[in-house]
Scaffold this active site. Structure first.
Site, short mmCIF file in Angstrom:
data_model
loop_
_atom_site.label_atom_id
_atom_site.label_comp_id
_atom_site.label_asym_id
_atom_site.label_seq_id
_atom_site.Cartn_x
_atom_site.Cartn_y
_atom_site.Cartn_z
N ASP A 89 0.81 -1.23 0.00
CA ASP A 89 0.00 0.00 0.00
C ASP A 89 0.84 1.28 0.00
O ASP A 89 0.30 2.36 0.25
CB ASP A 89 -0.92 0.00 1.23
CG ASP A 89 -2.13 -0.92 1.06
OD1 ASP A 89 -2.91 -0.68 0.12
OD2 ASP A 89 -2.26 -1.88 1.83
N ASP A 91 -1.17 8.61 3.89
CA ASP A 91 -1.44 8.02 5.21
C ASP A 91 -0.23 8.02 6.14
O ASP A 91 -0.37 7.88 7.35
CB ASP A 91 -1.97 6.59 5.03
CG ASP A 91 -3.31 6.60 4.31
OD1 ASP A 91 -4.09 7.54 4.57
OD2 ASP A 91 -3.56 5.70 3.50
N ARG A 151 -8.70 2.98 11.75
CA ARG A 151 -7.26 3.23 11.61
C ARG A 151 -6.72 4.30 12.57
O ARG A 151 -5.52 4.33 12.84
CB ARG A 151 -6.94 3.66 10.18
CG ARG A 151 -7.33 2.65 9.10
CD ARG A 151 -6.39 1.47 9.06
NE ARG A 151 -6.78 0.50 8.06
CZ ARG A 151 -6.37 0.52 6.79
NH1 ARG A 151 -5.56 1.46 6.38
NH2 ARG A 151 -6.77 -0.41 5.95
N HIS A 201 -11.65 5.96 5.70
CA HIS A 201 -11.11 7.20 6.28
C HIS A 201 -12.13 8.34 6.16
O HIS A 201 -13.03 8.28 5.31
CB HIS A 201 -9.87 7.64 5.50
CG HIS A 201 -8.66 6.78 5.69
ND1 HIS A 201 -7.87 6.35 4.64
CD2 HIS A 201 -8.09 6.28 6.81
CE1 HIS A 201 -6.86 5.63 5.11
NE2 HIS A 201 -6.98 5.56 6.42
N VAL A 235 -8.67 -0.67 -4.51
CA VAL A 235 -8.08 -0.98 -3.19
C VAL A 235 -8.22 0.25 -2.27
O VAL A 235 -7.36 0.55 -1.45
CB VAL A 235 -6.62 -1.47 -3.30
CG1 VAL A 235 -6.56 -2.86 -3.89
CG2 VAL A 235 -5.76 -0.51 -4.12
N CYS A 237 -4.97 10.45 -1.50
CA CYS A 237 -4.07 9.43 -0.92
C CYS A 237 -2.71 9.37 -1.58
O CYS A 237 -1.76 8.87 -1.00
CB CYS A 237 -4.67 8.03 -1.05
SG CYS A 237 -6.42 7.92 -0.82
C1 DA2 Z 1 -8.27 8.91 1.75
N1 DA2 Z 1 -7.79 7.53 1.67
C2 DA2 Z 1 -8.81 6.61 1.35
C3 DA2 Z 1 -6.44 7.25 1.95
N2 DA2 Z 1 -5.72 8.16 2.34
N3 DA2 Z 1 -5.89 6.04 1.90
C4 DA2 Z 1 -6.26 4.89 1.16
C5 DA2 Z 1 -5.48 3.67 1.59
C6 DA2 Z 1 -5.93 2.42 0.92
C7 DA2 Z 1 -5.19 1.21 1.36
N4 DA2 Z 1 -5.56 0.06 0.58
C8 DA2 Z 1 -5.44 0.90 2.83
O1 DA2 Z 1 -6.38 0.16 3.13
O2 DA2 Z 1 -4.69 1.38 3.68
#
Ligand code: DA2
Length: 270
Positions: free
Chosen positions: A71, A77, A142, A170, A259, A265
């Site tokens: 990822d 993130d 998370r 998120h 995903v 992101c």
């Molecule tokens: C705003 N969004 C959705 C993000 N900043 N991150 C997406 C992360 C996706 C990754 N497959 C996971 O599940 O961590």
């Protein structure tokens, strides 16, 4: 309106990361989408996103894909940057935690003042919505209360408010900034609930712009330009973007969306 100015959304650099070939098989899939990711299409779409940032005049720091971390392309993130302060996250999902170490080095090399967080705090940058005036932070699977607390300590110049996010990944899977004082909000009932909580708890007032599809609500607002998805990906929301004033840029993200990745992101803006 309360006069948010564009200066809070001005950036001169962006950090991005390549897509590892481990992503299609091993990336986290919180939404349960089972559709296979077409890697070469994903690479192409990501390259166009990076090119669009460069065309905006941003200096783009491109990290190489790290196969250990499927990822890793979702750099948002791993850290929150505001002004010259960076907070390196302890990511909520254990398979992603190792992504922070390299990010810390990169942020230090850029001369930012870098803070970190320790167990038991967790925070994903995807839960952090900076409105230009305050931080709204998703309390999600998370991100926990301790993570929110450290964010508040790190960015003491701004109010920080926690907002519950229960089903979506998120906070920014449901909403993002479309411009100063305007929040784009998805059309699902969870997006609606989350927005109601924002309206109750935020320290400032914002205009709400609703888009029928939640994925359309994750846009990138950079230096006055709005990056949004294409009509093929958001057929029911596209009309809303057509009505908005230029400048706008359309980018495809169909593969990484499988995903759970959105447009915010894929970069850290500095
Ligand atoms: C705003 N969004 C959705 C993000 N900043 N991150 C997406 C992360 C996706 C990754 N497959 C996971 O599940 O961590």
């Amino acid at each position: 309106m309360n006069g948010n100015d564009l200066s809070k959304f001005r950036y001169d650099k962006a950090i991005v990361c390549g897509i590892p070939s481990s992503l299609p098989a091993a990336a986290q899939r919180q939404s349960g989408c089972l559709e296979p990711v077409n890697l070469s299409k994903a690479l192409n779409q990501h390259a166009n996103y990076v090119r669009a940032l460069k065309n905006m005049g941003l200096k783009v720091i491109e990290l190489t894909a790290d196969e250990q971390y499927p990822d890793c392309v979702f750099v948002e993130d791993a850290a929150v940057v505001c002004g010259d302060i960076a907070l390196v996250c302890r990511l909520g999902h254990p398979t992603r935690r190792g992504e922070s170490a390299r990010m810390k080095t990169v942020l230090q090399e850029l001369g930012l003042s870098v803070e970190e967080m320790e167990h038991p705090a967790t925070l994903d940058g995807g839960d952090v919505l900076f409105t230009g005036k305050e931080f709204l932070v998703g309390l999600s699977k998370r991100t926990n209360q301790q993570g929110v607390h450290i964010l508040a300590k790190t960015f003491g110049d701004y109010p920080v408010t926690a907002i519950s996010v229960s089903n979506h990944l998120h906070l920014k899977s449901l909403m993002s900034m479309a411009g100063p004082d305007t929040v784009l909000v998805g059309g699902s009932s969870e997006a609606d609930d989350v927005w109601n909580e924002v309206e109750k708890k935020a320290k400032f007032k914002y205009e709400k712009l609703t888009v029928p599809e939640d994925k359309a609500a994750n846009c990138l607002f950079v230096n006055g330009t709005l990056f949004h998805l294409t009509s093929a990906e958001i057929p029911r929301s596209y009309e809303v973007f057509k009505q908005l004033p230029d400048p706008k840029i359309e980018v495809e993200n169909s593969e990484l969306h499988k995903v759970d990745g959105g447009l915010t992101c894929l970069s850290i803006l500095i």
